[in-house]
Each structure stands twice: as C-alpha cells, then as structure tokens.
Design an enzyme around this catalytic site. Structure first.
Site, PDB file in Angstrom:
ATOM      1  N   THR A 126     -48.657 -46.441   9.823  1.00 20.83           N
ATOM      2  CA  THR A 126     -49.300 -44.943   9.291  1.00 20.83           C
ATOM      3  C   THR A 126     -50.587 -45.801   7.870  1.00 20.83           C
ATOM      4  OG1 THR A 126     -47.644 -43.609   9.580  1.00 20.83           O
ATOM      5  CG2 THR A 126     -49.398 -43.285   8.177  1.00 20.83           C
ATOM      6  N   GLY A 319     -47.382 -36.236   4.745  1.00 25.24           N
ATOM      7  CA  GLY A 319     -46.496 -36.825   4.104  1.00 25.24           C
ATOM      8  C   GLY A 319     -46.488 -36.621   2.570  1.00 25.24           C
ATOM      9  N   GLU A 342     -32.549 -14.159 -12.122  1.00 21.12           N
ATOM     10  CA  GLU A 342     -32.259 -12.415 -12.401  1.00 21.12           C
ATOM     11  C   GLU A 342     -31.494 -12.337 -11.532  1.00 21.12           C
ATOM     12  OE1 GLU A 342     -35.229 -10.749 -14.179  1.00 21.12           O
ATOM     13  OE2 GLU A 342     -36.404 -12.072 -15.015  1.00 21.12           O
TER      14      GLU A 342
END
Ligand SMILES: Cc1cc2nc3c(=O)[nH]c(=O)nc-3n(C[C@H](O)[C@H](O)[C@H](O)COP(=O)(O)OP(=O)(O)OC[C@H]3O[C@@H](n4cnc5c(N)ncnc54)[C@H](O)[C@@H]3O)c2cc1C
Length: 360
Positions: A126, A319, A342
């Site tokens: 990459t 990524g 809540e």
C-alpha cells in the site's frame, strides 16, 4: 471430506490458548493504551513455531498447514487482535512471499530466520495514492549496474518499525502497468531504507503500522524477489493466503467478544435478575416503566442510525478511517454511547414492545 480437528490440531489450539490467556491476556489493555509493540513475547511465539507455522522444517518452519495456521491466529486474536495481526503479516505476507517466489539462496538467507522466529517480517504494498488500487504503485526501482535503486514511500505497513526483513513492491517498468511492478527484499539497516511515521490508530494498537521510506535505497540485484515485473501479480496470490488469516483474526475476535458478553450478561443484575434472563414479553408482563413510545422510538432509531453512519464513515475513509488524522474514528468511538446512555437500545425495544402490546 473430513472437517473435524485431529488430536494434534486440538493440542495446538489448547497450547496457543493457554499461552494467550497466560502471557498475553494480563497485558492487553496496557499494550493497547501505550501502543506498545510487544517485543517481549516474540521469542515465545518463535519457540512455539507460530512465526513459521506454514513453512517446511528445512526452512525453520513448523511444517504445518493453513488449518493449523488459522487455528493459531484465531486463538491469539481471541485474546488480542493485535498479536494475531503481527503474526499474520509476518507469516502469510512477508515470509510467504519469500517462500513462494524466492530463490533457494533467498530462502536460506531470509526465510530461515523469519520462520524460526529470529527475525520479524513486514510486507509493503500500500502507498498513499495506491490502496485498493494497488496497481497504481508509484515507488520506483531503477537498475544501476548490479543494484536496483528504490525511491518512494509506502504507508500502513504492519510491523514496519520492528521488521528485520521487508518485502516491498516497486515499479520497474511503468509502460507495462501492473506487469511492470516487481518485488524486492529489503533488510533493516540498508542505506536509504527506513520506517517513517508510526500511525496512531483506532484499534489494533499493539500492532504497529507505519510508513516505509526509500530514498535512493540501493538494493543488490539478487534481492529482486520473483521474476521482474511479476511483483504485483505475485502479491495478489500472496493476498489469497493472507485473507484466510484475516478471516481467522475476525473469527477469533468475535469468539472473544461473544465470551465476554455472555459472561457479563450472566453476572450483571438489573431489575432483580441477570440481564441474560430478560425477554420482551416477560418485561411487558411484569414492568411498568413510564416512557412515551415516541421518545423511545426516536432515541432508538436515531442512535442506531448514527452508529451505522459512523461505521460507514470509517469504511469510506478506508485505512485513513482507522487512524487519528481524520475525525472518522472519533465519531465511531463516541457515537456508541448513544445506543447505551439513557436506556440501551434493548431497553428502548422493551419499552416500545410494551406500549405496542398495550401493557402498562
Ligand atoms: C491497521 C492496518 C494494517 C495494514 N497493514 C498493511 C500491510 O502490512 N501491508 C500493506 O501493504 N498494507 C496494509 N494496510 C493497508 C490496507 O490494505 C489498505 O488500507 C486497504 O487496502 C484500503 O486502502 P486505502 O486505505 O487506501 O483506502 P481506499 O482504497 O482509498 O478506499 C477508500 C474507500 O473507497 C472504497 N473503494 C475503493 N475502490 C473501490 C471500488 N473499486 N469500488 C467500490 N469501492 C471502492 C473502499 O472500499 C473504501 O471504502 C493496512 C491498513 C491498516 C488500517
């Protein structure tokens, strides 16, 4: 076809589980908070054969198969996904690329220390501009006599800082597109080769993810891995094996999360009983909680949608959604409170069911 585990596989599962529970579990939060890469457990992972599961013994490996490999990743990830990721990138990406495409000399020099746990491996495909479109690699390798000179940078390399050996892809002939990308073996300490920024991540924080930078990095020609121009096609084959380990990583973490949720649901008491015992009809029959249907519906719908949107937001960032340079990961972490505070989503469903059933 035989799907049941052999006695040896069951024993492997037991020993990895014992190791993970005994030596990893006590440290997971500390390592996560500090983004600590756990160098201290690497020798033990090596001794257990987990750093060379799928490689033959002649190359320092454990001589086992993908079933054993997946079992080991699953058991490590059940306790800590980061450790599963470190082991996966080392085994099925870096080491396997050398095993599948390396020469005998490359296997002896690099695979043996990796598979026997004496060295750690990383795999760099990459780049900042080449993620899903990995064929768009821009790092270049130009021939210079008996060397290749690499220039460029990689991003998101697992084990980037601690790796002794890194397999990286670079363009050797731009005119051939994806058939002009080659694989190279790099060694820590090579001139012009260094790890860059370590990412500050959403999760998997004990597994380091970093840039890898090449500045006129001179690599001997014998470190070309596989045929020139076939590094990208080779990478796709390597990813076929790698994705099995990511599936095992997911399975292990899902198993760990399921066990944690089951244990908690049996212990935690509300309204006088364990929360695992609650059923909508039971609550509709027994309880009288004064919420309006509309406010419960609005809260349930809006908070669940917000979680899905934040999830998509991280996904759309790829990524980069996983690191702290962008707001996506923070929305993802913070928004979860909306399905809990809540009145949890389960409680809102009980409230809505009761009003729909006309129960008080
Ligand atoms: C923790 C971590 C560890 C990693 N380890 C490594 C490693 O060791 N080595 C390595 O080389 N890489 C590694 N990577 C990189 C990883 O493989 C990439 O992040 C991934 O491939 C996505 O690329 P990207 O981040 O550039 O996102 P992009 O490709 O920019 O994607 C962004 C979004 O666009 C979508 N998209 C892109 N193309 C298409 C399309 N054709 N159709 C539909 N949607 C599309 C994506 O699905 C995503 O939602 C790692 C990443 C992380 C976060």
């Amino acid at each position: 076809m035989e799907f049941s585990f052999t006695e040896e596989q069951k024993q492997l599962r037991r020993s990895v589980r014992e190791f993970a529970e005994g030596e990893i579990a006590p440290h997971v939060m500390e390592w996560d908070e500090a983004s600590h890469f756990p160098v201290e457990i690497l020798p033990k992972l090596g001794e257990m054969g987990l750093l060379g599961v799928i490689f033959p013994e002649e190359y320092g490996g454990a001589g086992l198969g993908y079933i054993e490999y997946a079992l080991a990743i699953e058991e490590l990830s059940r306790v800590d996904g980061s450790i599963g990721l470190i082991v996966a990138a080392h085994n099925s990406l870096c080491s396997n690329h050398i095993y599948k495409f390396g020469t005998e000399a490359q296997k002896k020099k690099y695979l043996v220390p990796l598979a026997s746990g004496k060295a750690i491996g990383a795999w760099s495909l990459t780049e900042p501009e080449a993620g899903s479109d990995a064929g768009g690699t821009r790092t270049t390798a130009k021939r210079n006599g008996k060397h290749w000179v690499l220039n460029g940078s990689k991003t998101f390399t697992t084990n980037g800082h601690h790796a002794n050996t890194c397999v990286a892809m670079a363009v050797t002939d731009k005119s051939k597109n994806s058939h002009g990308i080659s694989a190279f073996i790099l060694e820590k300490g090579m001139k012009g080769f260094k790890a860059g920024k370590k990412e500050n991540k959403l999760g998997m924080r004990a597994s380091e993810t970093s840039e890898v930078i090449f500045s006129d990095c001179s690599v001997p020609e014998e470190n070309l891995l596989g045929p020139e121009g076939e590094g990208f096609t080779g990478s796709l084959k390597i990813l076929d094996g790698g994705r099995i380990s990511i599936a095992a990583l997911g399975l292990g973490m899902a198993q760990g999360a399921l066990e944690a949720a089951t244990k908690y649901a049996k212990q935690r008491k509300q309204f006088g009983q364990a929360i695992s015992e609650f059923q909508a009809a039971w609550l509709a029959d027994k309880k009288d909680v004064r919420f309006t249907r509309e406010s419960s519906m609005a809260k349930l719908f809006a908070s669940e949608v917000a979680v899905k949107v934040a999830n998509e937001c991280v996904q759309i960032h790829g990524g980069y959604g996983f690191i702290k340079d962008y707001p996506a990961e923070k929305y993802y972490r913070d928004v979860k409170l909306c399905t809990i505070g809540e009145g949890t989503s389960e409680i809102q469903r009980l409230v809505i069911a009761r009003t729909l059933l006309g129960k008080k």
